[in-house]
Enzyme design. Structure first.
Site, PDB file in Angstrom:
ATOM      1  N   GLY B 244     162.396 -45.243  30.908  1.00  0.00           N
ATOM      2  CA  GLY B 244     160.949 -45.770  31.322  1.00  0.00           C
ATOM      3  C   GLY B 244     161.017 -47.060  31.061  1.00  0.00           C
ATOM      4  O   GLY B 244     160.596 -47.718  31.994  1.00  0.00           O
ATOM      5  N   PHE B 245     161.359 -47.569  30.048  1.00  0.00           N
ATOM      6  CA  PHE B 245     161.243 -49.051  29.713  1.00  0.00           C
ATOM      7  C   PHE B 245     159.902 -49.640  29.907  1.00  0.00           C
ATOM      8  O   PHE B 245     159.859 -51.018  30.270  1.00  0.00           O
ATOM      9  CB  PHE B 245     162.380 -49.911  30.697  1.00  0.00           C
ATOM     10  CG  PHE B 245     163.643 -49.063  30.289  1.00  0.00           C
ATOM     11  CD1 PHE B 245     164.317 -49.166  28.908  1.00  0.00           C
ATOM     12  CD2 PHE B 245     164.282 -48.458  31.467  1.00  0.00           C
ATOM     13  CE1 PHE B 245     165.509 -48.471  28.803  1.00  0.00           C
ATOM     14  CE2 PHE B 245     165.752 -48.037  31.156  1.00  0.00           C
ATOM     15  CZ  PHE B 245     166.066 -47.822  30.017  1.00  0.00           C
ATOM     16  N   GLY B 472     164.751 -40.782  25.072  1.00  0.00           N
ATOM     17  CA  GLY B 472     166.189 -41.173  24.822  1.00  0.00           C
ATOM     18  C   GLY B 472     166.287 -42.159  23.645  1.00  0.00           C
ATOM     19  O   GLY B 472     167.088 -42.262  23.056  1.00  0.00           O
ATOM     20  N   ASN B 655     166.413 -43.193  11.037  1.00  0.00           N
ATOM     21  CA  ASN B 655     167.671 -42.767  11.499  1.00  0.00           C
ATOM     22  C   ASN B 655     168.510 -43.933  12.020  1.00  0.00           C
ATOM     23  O   ASN B 655     168.305 -44.492  13.182  1.00  0.00           O
ATOM     24  CB  ASN B 655     167.361 -41.676  12.704  1.00  0.00           C
ATOM     25  CG  ASN B 655     168.926 -41.285  13.001  1.00  0.00           C
ATOM     26  OD1 ASN B 655     170.061 -41.768  13.040  1.00  0.00           O
ATOM     27  ND2 ASN B 655     168.977 -40.013  13.306  1.00  0.00           N
ATOM     28  N   PRO B 656     169.172 -44.573  11.141  1.00  0.00           N
ATOM     29  CA  PRO B 656     169.956 -45.794  11.329  1.00  0.00           C
ATOM     30  C   PRO B 656     171.039 -45.715  12.852  1.00  0.00           C
ATOM     31  O   PRO B 656     171.192 -46.452  13.432  1.00  0.00           O
ATOM     32  CB  PRO B 656     171.205 -46.129  10.214  1.00  0.00           C
ATOM     33  CG  PRO B 656     170.251 -45.358   9.180  1.00  0.00           C
ATOM     34  CD  PRO B 656     169.814 -43.979   9.970  1.00  0.00           C
ATOM     35  N   GLN B 662     169.269 -47.915  19.691  1.00  0.00           N
ATOM     36  CA  GLN B 662     168.163 -48.842  20.304  1.00  0.00           C
ATOM     37  C   GLN B 662     168.319 -50.226  20.431  1.00  0.00           C
ATOM     38  O   GLN B 662     167.950 -50.863  21.591  1.00  0.00           O
ATOM     39  CB  GLN B 662     166.832 -48.487  19.723  1.00  0.00           C
ATOM     40  CG  GLN B 662     166.113 -47.004  19.887  1.00  0.00           C
ATOM     41  CD  GLN B 662     165.630 -47.016  21.142  1.00  0.00           C
ATOM     42  OE1 GLN B 662     164.638 -47.434  21.476  1.00  0.00           O
ATOM     43  NE2 GLN B 662     166.193 -46.400  22.194  1.00  0.00           N
ATOM     44  N   GLY B 726     158.967 -51.841  14.030  1.00  0.00           N
ATOM     45  CA  GLY B 726     159.376 -51.301  15.301  1.00  0.00           C
ATOM     46  C   GLY B 726     160.715 -51.549  15.677  1.00  0.00           C
ATOM     47  O   GLY B 726     161.401 -52.719  15.065  1.00  0.00           O
ATOM     48  N   GLU B 729     161.908 -52.283  21.297  1.00  0.00           N
ATOM     49  CA  GLU B 729     161.928 -53.501  22.031  1.00  0.00           C
ATOM     50  C   GLU B 729     162.255 -54.728  21.297  1.00  0.00           C
ATOM     51  O   GLU B 729     162.857 -55.576  21.928  1.00  0.00           O
ATOM     52  CB  GLU B 729     160.159 -53.780  22.173  1.00  0.00           C
ATOM     53  CG  GLU B 729     159.444 -52.754  21.947  1.00  0.00           C
ATOM     54  CD  GLU B 729     158.402 -52.518  23.223  1.00  0.00           C
ATOM     55  OE1 GLU B 729     157.701 -51.495  23.209  1.00  0.00           O
ATOM     56  OE2 GLU B 729     158.364 -53.435  24.182  1.00  0.00           O
TER      57      GLU B 729
END
Ligand SMILES: Cc1cc2nc3c(=O)[nH]c(=O)nc-3n(C[C@H](O)[C@H](O)[C@H](O)COP(=O)(O)OP(=O)(O)OC[C@H]3O[C@@H](n4cnc5c(N)ncnc54)[C@H](O)[C@@H]3O)c2cc1C
Ligand code: SF4
Lengths: 327, 762
Positions: B244-245, B472, B655-656, B662, B726, B729
């Protein structure tokens, strides 16, 4: 995509007969044809599937020549051991082309017939003017986005770049294309646009490519294909060079050299002026760089593609220098 | 709906299920084996297909649409034009502002951008619809278009973006050392692999939409308002999202066309944008221009920053890309001024792309500080430390946590920054010029309230339900981990259901907020379910724990016992059997107690209720430092990134493994932004000419080196219930300037216009 009829040809003869029908187009790997049909550029009334014809995918190589069947897959030719040893530039041009998935589908015959990537050519709905697609309609590219367009072999009618890689190596080594009744030098098979941009190949209705033949030579054995682009993989060339080199026994005097250029011309471009300037000369960086400049004689840019005039000679020079180092 | 093989995911090692464990993505195997069915892969009885006809001019009026040939083409059921499509009601925007117009027509008579939808053809098959759409002839009265930022005036000032303290202009003028330059970023696109599209089906006045969505509740609200039906009548289903981004959070014009066509025909309609339409039907990142002026003393201490920014927006829509967001907080400065304008151009309204605002903002300030470092002959890393902001310079509040100094140290150590040769154009490897660059990045911690349902079933398995989504980034996985840890059950016993507006509600998945919001909500719901189970176990006469002198029970590995071990030990399934319970379920949320139903609704369907990151006593942000090595061919000008080391502070990692993935995804996207991505507009036509995946350049595997990420975060109690900040991003912010800075170090050439393509260096 409009409706079409589908015909499966089981022999070269059947394919030739069908190919003579008006509006007929051959389907080999489909990676160009299906793409262009989706863009609304190709609108075949009959699609003739040649991919099942037997015996057309052979790869036969010895030190005198290579004969490659029109249905041989790009990936098979690229990986072929004898192609790699006798014609490294051919293998390198193929594996640097497109993506692994495309190379597994695409055929050598289809590869020679691929169309330009000019974005205006590929978007008829938004850009009706394109002499290549609709003769006489004009050229949308001139005055528009021209970063990828050609600087050599252009005309007022069309400045579209020939996008492929394989044919650059073929033109360097005087390959011929077998059309059955006729055999043509690759250099003559591809046509510069002139006033007839719609004619890209010297191929007539009812003719199909059955094979290409590449004569073997010392220069072909010591050859390379250098492809320069912003993205490391899966992009057409900003400029590329296929080079073959044969040195005298002294290991530094150039006996034979082949120079062909991709990504900068309207057809696969043989740079004989560079070859002539270097034959019989010693291979050193300064003279190689100087001679490479000759390839751009007569080059005309359209603004955003100006960089190609500076880039292409450097690509030639670096490819020659690289071959010189690998004694 | 979920077909996840939890065994596989959990097989790596022991304590994976705990929050903080490196559990693999639980949805991974289903995706790889093709068992995961994406939204518009549903097979429906009587499905019809819609194809759009899009404007071929950038500005003007539609004066005629000839539909005759299309209407009689084989298989055609309807040809919809602005005159024949049903008129919808105006819908409120994502902030909850009421509609500007009472009605909404998703097909345009007035064209404001090339690619705008003019008509649609619905047919029995997709091919028939494509063929018929090509027969629709639109005639226009074309007017001149404003193509890009260079056409416009100075644009419209956005006063709300102004940030000022001290006297920036005067302090800059007086500073002994000054740098000032302009930095530009082009129009970029989200370029998700999965295109936009949907299936719409009406049953009476109930609407079901299968559509990839970053926000099922927000989009369901829009559909409900368009068609004047209650929110509950709309079900939006989005089990998986193929990227989606930022682009898939809103119901768009093509969505309205499909839903209206389905209503008009009384049959389900599928509409999927083709690839070129994915470049013109919704906005990518707006093109931006910034000038950054920094004045400093001879020791490199910043005296003043003067920043001016402008981004493109649409003729008929407003998008502000906050260009001063990083500029205002990255470095300590006594004087500061940032102002921003927007320029209306003939484009679809630009939209959110990974780190909107922070991303281009960082490109400006992080290149400018590098220029200042070279101007002064100070190591660029040292330069950043000299001007380290010990508190938020803008709001003058302490940071909740800021591990940026640690990020610089850890990144520099792993990269070997100390071995850098200071002068530009001084490192090479054969014919490759080698350059090293550094840049920092940041992203604010956005917080909101969420809701989750946790069910303990008779067989001891657990279900977690939420309308939040997984594109994802790992929602399926971390929510399973959260429930498993909170309840004390093995993660294989937990099933997570997401992406359906019938489930417990969630707000938008955007701004890197979802993990923080949803782990908090699941923790709450799971705790409540556990309390209920324990309560029953102690109080129900059928329970073997009944009468035990314990006031609580412990659950571990799915087995329940008293804390001191007296009495029996049972599996949850055995206990549920004895209690005669089919299920125990608890809906938990993190919504403040006093919220009205209206406020709750707005919390999930608008972004108006989100908490500012500077609310209360702290300023909350994630931070990172990127160290990059590039190789630039001295003849060809081609840039290859050969090494990346990034140290990142996202607080506590749930969760590393997923966080690293990400971060790396963001870094890869940043490499694309720096070197390749650009929507190229033909100025004569106002049209993107490279709107396809062969010509819009995204990095391939061959363009991406080994990327090392280092977590330097510590739990941040002010940012979320479980201490995370966060992730999604942050990774992209600062990558492009780090690369531009490395290119300068390699070549001595400062490229301030992205992307850094070869002709800019030869
Ligand atoms: C995204 C993308 C990237 C690409 N990148 C590159 C690249 O970097 N370098 C490069 O060189 N190429 C590139 N290609 C082009 C690719 O190599 C060609 O599409 C492919 O070689 C065509 O072969 P095919 O068998 O699929 O041809 P088809 O699509 O089946 O046919 C193409 C054309 O050739 C005609 N034809 C096929 N066989 C014969 C025959 N035997 N005789 C006469 N006519 C025939 C067909 O009628 C049709 O007009 C790229 C293509 C795509 C889609
Ligand atoms: S350059 Fe050639 S292919 Fe491109 S628009 Fe002009 S005529 Fe058509």
């Amino acid at each position: 995509m409009r409706d079409f009829s589908y015909l499966r040809a089981d022999s070269v003869e059947a394919a030739r007969n069908a190919a003579a029908l008006p509006g007929a187009m051959l389907l080999a790997g489909g990676t160009t044809l299906v793409d262009l049909a989706k863009c609304g550029v190709a609108e075949p009334s009959t699609v003739i599937d040649v991919s099942h014809i037997e015996g057309l995918n052979a790869i036969d190589v010895n030190s005198d020549r290579a004969i490659i069947g029109a249905l041989a897959k790009m990936s098979h030719v690229a990986d072929h051991a004898a192609v790699k040893s006798q014609f490294p530039a051919v293998s390198e041009a193929l594996w640097q082309a497109a993506s692994a998935q495309l190379r597994n589908m695409a055929t050598i015959g289809g590869n020679l017939m691929q169309r330009t990537r000019c974005p205006y050519f590929r978007d008829p709905a938004n850009f009706p003017a394109c002499n290549k697609r609709a003769p006489g309609s004009g050229c949308s590219a001139i005055g528009g986005i021209t970063r990828g367009h050609a600087v050599l072999g252009t005309s007022e009618a069309c400045i579209a770049t020939y996008p492929g890689d394989l044919a650059i190596a073929l033109v360097a080594f005087d390959a011929e294309v077998d059309l059955g009744e006729r055999r043509l030098k690759i250099e003559d098979f591809f046509l510069a646009p002139g006033a007839t941009a719609e004619q890209e190949h010297d191929i007539r209705p009812g003719e199909i490519i059955t094979a290409i033949e590449i004569p073997g030579s010392a220069a072909a054995r010591r050859s390379t294909y250098l492809k320069v682009r912003d993205r490391q993989s899966y992009e057409f060339a900003a400029a590329s060079a296929a080079i073959g080199l044969e040195l005298e026994a002294d290991g530094r005097t150039i006996r034979d050299i082949r120079v062909a250029l991709g990504g900068v011309a309207t057809k696969p471009w043989r740079a004989r002026s560079v070859e002539d300037a270097l034959k019989g000369k010693a291979l050193d960086e300064a003279s190689v760089r100087k001679a490479s400049e000759l390839a751009m004689e007569g080059a005309v840019d359209h603004g955003a593609n100006h960089y190609k005039i500076a880039l292409a000679p450097r690509v030639i020079a670096r490819a020659i220098l690289k071959l010189g180092e690998t004694a | 709906m979920t077909v996840h093989d939890m065994k596989h995911a959990a097989s790596d090692s022991a304590r994976l299920e705990a929050v903080g464990g490196r559990l693999s993505r639980v949805d991974g195997p289903a995706k790889i084996t093709g068992k995961a069915h994406y939204a518009f892969e549903q097979q429906l009885e009587g499905l019809t297909h819609a194809v759009l006809v899009s404007a071929t001019i950038a500005a003007g009026k539609v004066i005629g649409i000839d539909t005759r040939a299309a209407e009689t083409a084989p298989g055609v059921l309807a040809v919809l034009t602005p005159d024949t499509i049903m008129v919808l009601k105006g819908a409120s925007d994502w902030l909850g502002n009421p509609p500007a117009q009472p009605t909404y027509n998703p097909l345009a008579r007035e064209v404001t951008f090339s690619g705008q939808h003019i008509a649609a053809v619905v047919a029995e098959t997709f091919e028939q619809a494509v063929a018929a759409a090509a027969l629709v002839k639109v005639s226009y009265d074309e007017t001149p278009a404003i193509v890009d930022l260079s056409d416009g005036t100075d644009g419209i000032p956005i006063e709300a973006m102004t940030k000022e303290w001290g006297n920036a202009e005067a302090a800059f003028a007086a500073a002994p050392v000054r740098v000032c330059a302009a930095y530009n970023t082009p129009r970029e696109f989200q370029a998700a692999m999965e295109p936009h599209g949907l299936i719409a089906r009406w049953q009476g006045d109930e609407l079901t939409i299968w559509e990839p969505s970053q926000w099922v509740d927000g989009m369901a609200r829009t559909y409900a308002e368009w068609f004047g039906v209650p929110f509950e009548n709309v079900r939006l289903v989005s089990p998986y999202i193929g990227g989606g981004f930022g682009s898939k959070a809103l119901a768009l014009a093509h969505s309205a066309v499909a839903a209206a066509a389905a209503k008009m025909l009384g049959r389900p309609v599928k509409l999927v944008l083709n690839r070129p339409q994915n470049f013109t039907s919704y906005g990518g990142r707006a093109a931006t221009r910034q000038t950054v002026a920094i004045g400093a003393d001879k020791a490199g201490r910043i005296q003043s920053i003067v920043h001016r920014g402008v981004n493109e927006t649409a003729v008929d829509g407003m998008w502000v890309e906050p260009l001063g967001s990083v500029t205002a907080i990255m470095y300590a400065t006594p004087n500061f001024s940032s102002k921003q304008n927007v320029v209306r151009v003939n484009t679809v309204v630009p939209g959110a792309k990974r780190a909107p605002g922070e991303n281009p903002s960082a490109f400006g300030i992080e290149c400018a500080i590098d220029e200042l470092a070279y101007e002064l002959g100070i190591d660029p890393l040292e330069m950043r430390l000299i001007n380290y902001a010990e508190q938020d310079p803008q709001v003058k509040k302490p940071w909740s946590t800021r591990q940026l100094r640690e990020a610089f140290a850890a990144g520099a150590e792993a990269f070997g920054w100390a071995k850098r040769s200071p002068a530009p154009h001084s490192m090479r490897d054969g014919r490759q010029l080698v350059g090293w660059g550094v840049a920092a990045g940041t992203y604010p911690v956005r917080r909101a309230y969420g809701e989750a349902m946790v069910k303990i079933l008779a067989d001891g398995s657990v279900e977690v339900e939420s309308s939040s989504i997984d594109m994802g980034q790992g929602t399926y996985t971390i929510l399973a981990q959260t429930a498993a840890e909170t309840l004390g059950v093995p993660v294989e016993q937990v099933t997570v259901k997401l992406g359906d507006s019938l489930l417990a509600r969630a707000g938008v998945t955007g701004g890197s907020r979802l993990a923080g919001v949803m782990t908090g909500a699941v923790y709450k719901a799971a705790s409540q379910a556990l309390d209920e189970l324990v309560g029953l176990a102690l109080s129900d006469p059928r329970s073997p724990f009944h009468g035990l002198q314990a006031n609580t029970l412990a659950v571990k590995d799915g087995r329940i016992a008293s804390p001191r071990g007296e009495g029996p030990e049972l599996s949850i399934a055995e206990l549920m059997g004895m209690l005669g319970r089919e299920r125990i379920e608890a809906k938990g949320d993190t919504v403040p107690a006093g919220f009205t139903p209206e406020q709750r609704y707005n919390n999930y369907t608008t972004i108006a209720m989100a908490l500012p990151h500077t609310e209360g006593d702290y300023s909350r942000h994630s931070w990172c430092a990127h160290f990059v090595e590039v190789r630039v061919d001295e003849d060809f000008g081609t840039v290859r990134v050969s090494r990346v080391v990034s140290a990142l502070d996202s607080g506590r990692l749930y969760n590393p493994k997923l966080a690293e993935s990400q971060w790396k995804g963001g870094i890869i996207m940043g490499i694309g932004q720096a070197l390749l991505e650009e929507g190229i507009v033909d100025r004569r036509h106002g049209r993107i000419v490279n709107g396809n995946f062969a010509d819009y350049m995204l990095p391939t595997n061959a363009d991406i080196p080994d990327i090392q990420t280092i977590s330097v975060g510590i739990p941040d109690p002010h940012s979320s219930a479980l201490g995370g900040k966060g992730v999604g991003e942050l990774g992209i912010v600062g990558v492009a300037p780090a690369i531009a800075n490395a290119v300068f170090h390699a070549t001595g050439k400062r490229v301030r216009d992205l992307p850094i393509t070869l002709e800019k260096l030869i």
